[in-house]
Design a protein around this motif. Sequence first.
Motif, PDB file in Angstrom:
ATOM      1  N   ASN B  12      30.362   1.933  49.172  1.00  0.00           N
ATOM      2  CA  ASN B  12      31.172   0.894  48.895  1.00  0.00           C
ATOM      3  C   ASN B  12      32.618   2.368  48.436  1.00  0.00           C
ATOM      4  O   ASN B  12      32.385   2.563  47.502  1.00  0.00           O
ATOM      5  N   MET B  13      33.735   2.279  49.021  1.00  0.00           N
ATOM      6  CA  MET B  13      35.006   3.361  49.117  1.00  0.00           C
ATOM      7  C   MET B  13      35.993   3.285  48.437  1.00  0.00           C
ATOM      8  O   MET B  13      36.440   2.492  49.122  1.00  0.00           O
ATOM      9  N   GLY B  14      35.974   3.227  47.253  1.00  0.00           N
ATOM     10  CA  GLY B  14      37.731   2.743  46.527  1.00  0.00           C
ATOM     11  C   GLY B  14      36.968   1.343  45.627  1.00  0.00           C
ATOM     12  O   GLY B  14      35.701   1.308  45.799  1.00  0.00           O
ATOM     13  N   PRO B  15      38.368   0.606  45.572  1.00  0.00           N
ATOM     14  CA  PRO B  15      39.664   0.348  45.572  1.00  0.00           C
ATOM     15  C   PRO B  15      39.660   1.931  44.852  1.00  0.00           C
ATOM     16  O   PRO B  15      40.971   2.106  44.447  1.00  0.00           O
ATOM     17  N   GLN B  16      39.046   2.453  43.913  1.00  0.00           N
ATOM     18  CA  GLN B  16      39.489   3.378  42.536  1.00  0.00           C
ATOM     19  C   GLN B  16      39.064   4.675  43.218  1.00  0.00           C
ATOM     20  O   GLN B  16      37.628   4.865  43.089  1.00  0.00           O
ATOM     21  N   HIS B  17      39.724   5.165  44.237  1.00  0.00           N
ATOM     22  CA  HIS B  17      38.331   6.693  44.437  1.00  0.00           C
ATOM     23  C   HIS B  17      40.344   7.684  44.908  1.00  0.00           C
ATOM     24  O   HIS B  17      40.782   6.745  45.776  1.00  0.00           O
ATOM     25  N   PRO B  18      39.743   8.489  43.717  1.00  0.00           N
ATOM     26  CA  PRO B  18      40.988   9.032  44.749  1.00  0.00           C
ATOM     27  C   PRO B  18      41.663   9.991  45.342  1.00  0.00           C
ATOM     28  O   PRO B  18      43.007  10.098  46.083  1.00  0.00           O
ATOM     29  N   THR B  20      41.795   8.212  48.723  1.00  0.00           N
ATOM     30  CA  THR B  20      41.985   6.693  49.216  1.00  0.00           C
ATOM     31  C   THR B  20      43.442   6.728  49.006  1.00  0.00           C
ATOM     32  O   THR B  20      44.088   5.434  49.381  1.00  0.00           O
ATOM     33  N   HIS B  21      44.413   6.426  48.530  1.00  0.00           N
ATOM     34  CA  HIS B  21      46.112   7.482  48.197  1.00  0.00           C
ATOM     35  C   HIS B  21      46.623   6.069  47.353  1.00  0.00           C
ATOM     36  O   HIS B  21      46.983   5.652  47.985  1.00  0.00           O
ATOM     37  N   GLY B  22      45.389   5.085  46.445  1.00  0.00           N
ATOM     38  CA  GLY B  22      46.472   3.738  46.035  1.00  0.00           C
ATOM     39  C   GLY B  22      45.224   3.435  46.063  1.00  0.00           C
ATOM     40  O   GLY B  22      43.407   4.104  45.692  1.00  0.00           O
ATOM     41  N   ARG B 108      62.392  12.247  55.147  1.00  0.00           N
ATOM     42  CA  ARG B 108      61.252  12.308  55.985  1.00  0.00           C
ATOM     43  C   ARG B 108      60.525  13.538  55.285  1.00  0.00           C
ATOM     44  O   ARG B 108      59.168  13.963  55.303  1.00  0.00           O
ATOM     45  N   ILE B 109      61.446  14.314  54.895  1.00  0.00           N
ATOM     46  CA  ILE B 109      60.936  16.240  53.512  1.00  0.00           C
ATOM     47  C   ILE B 109      60.192  15.613  52.697  1.00  0.00           C
ATOM     48  O   ILE B 109      59.021  16.254  53.064  1.00  0.00           O
ATOM     49  N   SER B 110      60.471  14.793  52.329  1.00  0.00           N
ATOM     50  CA  SER B 110      60.308  14.930  50.804  1.00  0.00           C
ATOM     51  C   SER B 110      58.483  14.065  51.302  1.00  0.00           C
ATOM     52  O   SER B 110      57.236  14.278  50.594  1.00  0.00           O
ATOM     53  N   SER B 111      58.436  13.271  51.937  1.00  0.00           N
ATOM     54  CA  SER B 111      57.467  12.268  52.344  1.00  0.00           C
ATOM     55  C   SER B 111      56.105  12.888  52.887  1.00  0.00           C
ATOM     56  O   SER B 111      55.559  13.412  52.623  1.00  0.00           O
ATOM     57  N   HIS B 112      57.237  14.287  54.207  1.00  0.00           N
ATOM     58  CA  HIS B 112      55.798  15.265  54.977  1.00  0.00           C
ATOM     59  C   HIS B 112      55.805  15.846  53.614  1.00  0.00           C
ATOM     60  O   HIS B 112      54.565  15.917  53.936  1.00  0.00           O
ATOM     61  N   LEU B 113      55.829  16.284  53.271  1.00  0.00           N
ATOM     62  CA  LEU B 113      55.237  17.444  52.032  1.00  0.00           C
ATOM     63  C   LEU B 113      54.458  16.615  50.972  1.00  0.00           C
ATOM     64  O   LEU B 113      53.139  17.724  50.429  1.00  0.00           O
ATOM     65  N   LEU B 114      54.614  15.640  51.076  1.00  0.00           N
ATOM     66  CA  LEU B 114      53.672  14.913  49.689  1.00  0.00           C
ATOM     67  C   LEU B 114      52.411  14.529  50.968  1.00  0.00           C
ATOM     68  O   LEU B 114      50.738  15.400  50.508  1.00  0.00           O
ATOM     69  N   ALA B 115      52.382  14.491  51.858  1.00  0.00           N
ATOM     70  CA  ALA B 115      51.313  13.519  53.006  1.00  0.00           C
ATOM     71  C   ALA B 115      50.757  15.372  53.129  1.00  0.00           C
ATOM     72  O   ALA B 115      49.265  15.227  53.300  1.00  0.00           O
ATOM     73  N   VAL B 116      51.038  15.767  53.995  1.00  0.00           N
ATOM     74  CA  VAL B 116      50.217  17.022  54.186  1.00  0.00           C
ATOM     75  C   VAL B 116      49.752  18.020  52.931  1.00  0.00           C
ATOM     76  O   VAL B 116      49.050  18.050  52.779  1.00  0.00           O
ATOM     77  N   ALA B 352      35.989  11.678  57.123  1.00  0.00           N
ATOM     78  CA  ALA B 352      36.687  10.209  57.171  1.00  0.00           C
ATOM     79  C   ALA B 352      37.483  10.352  55.715  1.00  0.00           C
ATOM     80  O   ALA B 352      38.528   9.769  56.448  1.00  0.00           O
ATOM     81  N   VAL B 353      37.441  11.035  55.059  1.00  0.00           N
ATOM     82  CA  VAL B 353      38.505  11.573  53.951  1.00  0.00           C
ATOM     83  C   VAL B 353      39.714  12.449  54.100  1.00  0.00           C
ATOM     84  O   VAL B 353      40.722  11.675  54.727  1.00  0.00           O
ATOM     85  N   ALA B 354      39.210  13.317  55.687  1.00  0.00           N
ATOM     86  CA  ALA B 354      40.106  14.223  56.395  1.00  0.00           C
ATOM     87  C   ALA B 354      41.139  13.141  57.194  1.00  0.00           C
ATOM     88  O   ALA B 354      42.440  13.060  57.076  1.00  0.00           O
ATOM     89  N   VAL B 355      40.468  12.357  57.962  1.00  0.00           N
ATOM     90  CA  VAL B 355      40.942  11.316  59.160  1.00  0.00           C
ATOM     91  C   VAL B 355      42.402  10.230  58.384  1.00  0.00           C
ATOM     92  O   VAL B 355      42.592  10.350  58.485  1.00  0.00           O
ATOM     93  N   PHE B 356      41.461  10.191  57.396  1.00  0.00           N
ATOM     94  CA  PHE B 356      42.346   8.920  57.024  1.00  0.00           C
ATOM     95  C   PHE B 356      43.183   8.998  55.978  1.00  0.00           C
ATOM     96  O   PHE B 356      44.258   8.850  55.610  1.00  0.00           O
ATOM     97  N   GLY B 357      43.370  10.410  54.913  1.00  0.00           N
ATOM     98  CA  GLY B 357      44.805  11.092  54.728  1.00  0.00           C
ATOM     99  C   GLY B 357      45.422  11.742  56.017  1.00  0.00           C
ATOM    100  O   GLY B 357      47.051  11.825  55.635  1.00  0.00           O
ATOM    101  N   SER B 358      45.105  12.524  57.088  1.00  0.00           N
ATOM    102  CA  SER B 358      45.577  12.143  57.781  1.00  0.00           C
ATOM    103  C   SER B 358      46.624  11.256  58.613  1.00  0.00           C
ATOM    104  O   SER B 358      47.643  11.329  59.118  1.00  0.00           O
ATOM    105  N   ILE B 359      46.572  10.198  58.896  1.00  0.00           N
ATOM    106  CA  ILE B 359      47.018   8.912  58.536  1.00  0.00           C
ATOM    107  C   ILE B 359      47.941   8.985  58.084  1.00  0.00           C
ATOM    108  O   ILE B 359      49.233   8.150  58.080  1.00  0.00           O
ATOM    109  N   ASP B 360      48.174   8.695  56.837  1.00  0.00           N
ATOM    110  CA  ASP B 360      48.803   9.006  55.735  1.00  0.00           C
ATOM    111  C   ASP B 360      49.159   7.824  55.627  1.00  0.00           C
ATOM    112  O   ASP B 360      50.345   7.577  56.025  1.00  0.00           O
ATOM    113  N   ILE B 361      48.873   7.037  54.703  1.00  0.00           N
ATOM    114  CA  ILE B 361      48.899   5.602  54.299  1.00  0.00           C
ATOM    115  C   ILE B 361      49.513   5.907  53.079  1.00  0.00           C
ATOM    116  O   ILE B 361      49.932   6.260  52.165  1.00  0.00           O
ATOM    117  N   VAL B 362      50.550   4.457  52.825  1.00  0.00           N
ATOM    118  CA  VAL B 362      50.868   3.854  51.226  1.00  0.00           C
ATOM    119  C   VAL B 362      50.574   2.713  50.926  1.00  0.00           C
ATOM    120  O   VAL B 362      50.789   1.805  51.942  1.00  0.00           O
TER     121      VAL B 362
END
Lengths: 164, 368
Positions: B12-18, B20-22, B108-116, B352-362
């Motif tokens: 079980n990964m999450g819901p409180q996992h650093p 998982t972005h939320g 868009r710039i500020s959000s992509h900075l955060l995502a990357v 999986a963590v990297a894939v998840f980060g690359s989808i960039d969810i909020v």
Amino acid sequence: MRFKRYGAGIAKGMALTLKHLWRRPITVEYPEERLIPSKRFRGYELVWYPERCTACATCAKACPQGNIEIVTSRGEGDMYKVEKFEVDTGRCMFDGLCVESCPFNALAMGQSYERSSYCRGQVVLSKEELTISEERQPSGYARPEIEALQPEQTLLIYRTGGVR
Amino acid sequence: MMELKTEPVVINMGPQHPSTHGVFRMRVTFDGEVIVDMEPVFGYLHRGIEKLAEERTYTQVIPLTDRLDYVASMTNNHAYVLAVERLAGITVPERAEYLRVIMDEMMRISSHLLAVGFLLNDMGAFFTPLMYMFREREKLLDLFEMVCGQRLTYNYMRIGGLSHDIPPEFLPALNRFVQEMPHFIDEYDQLLAENEILLARTKGVGVLSRELAINASASGPVLRASGVSWDIRKADPYSVYDRFKFQVPIGTAGDIYDRYWVRIQEMRHSVRILEQAIKGLPSGEVMAKVPPLLRPPQGEAYAHIESPRGELGFYVVSDNSIAPYRLHIRAPTFINLTTLRDLVIGWKLADAVAVFGSIDIVLGEVDR
């Protein structure tokens, strides 16, 4: 994955981090040093002018959360007397719609941003607490005449020396 | 020799996992170290914004939209007011349209900075690139604060225009940012684009095929990294986007690296749009004549815009009262997230963590 020269990319990145050693720091030591917020800052609290308020409750209607509670009684002449003017800042979104809607400029956003409290009751602000005073000063949000008097905002973009 | 008996393990990964972005939870089934199944569980941040909107006036819904995608609030404001303006047939002054474009591209710039930044952080480039990117984001947040008084929940756009005009010191500061930003993007490239560890972890990992991306109706950088040229700013221009010259960067492989690369390139083009918008900014009013208590005629309207994460759409139905009869939000990350299971199967947990980060969810937007 295979690389021609393993480590060249890492060294390139490290060179950049090394360059940052000679850059001016952009952070400040907060409680001792403070940056000035925007002139239109929607701060933590509302500022209320009792002499201008006619208890029309436009602000209460504009609030999406229904946070503002106004109780009135008959005053002298046509005027209403404000018995109770309470804002529950615990549920407040600080969207500023109440300030924008006030037809008499009797409400303004505040400047402060440090208001933590120990219990929920303390974040419900009463008429006396909301009234303008020395430590409760309005910000220029939706009030151009106050905005003109505010100090200049510290902008990070001018604090950093650009790319070198 | 006796056969070794193995069993799949559920972690079980999450819901409180650093990473998982939320508050997002993944139930991952492993065979050894390899993922064989993944079940996303979300809804921990559900606030019922679509329902809450039904008992608020059209203007009072705008602060609620700030709480959807909270790292790109300005685009949420824009999509919502665009839908209501279409419904009520309101024309927005040209200056307001230009300022909306400026705000969208800054966002868009500020959000992509955060995502990357968070993608790199999740992959182990611990906080150095993230903090470099936060520095530039902070400059943008300063500018947002100057315009509307808040750094995160702006509540800046109104039906028929904007709540305020920009202060006089805004444009010089933005000009300086536009001049500086390309150098900083070059710096990010220098920092990590050739880093061998990053390349080994991202090239060919989590490939989203063109077919799957289209079938899952993914949008935004996730779709464009898979090689589909679909950007609503080009495909169905809204606001004044048809007046600007810019390109839409397209990936080829659809792996994590391409999603990272597409975001970096998009920032460059956003800077270019900002330059043109500042040059062409007309003077005049920023607010059209709109009655304070808006009652749009009966009907429905849908408006979609290219938010930093994809196609953000608002569907509004009016019954000629002061509140929307129904509000539906097409959240881009919610739909992009449906591809996650196909992307992680066959990879290890760290991938999986990297894939998840690359989808960039909020999560504010996924759960609404």
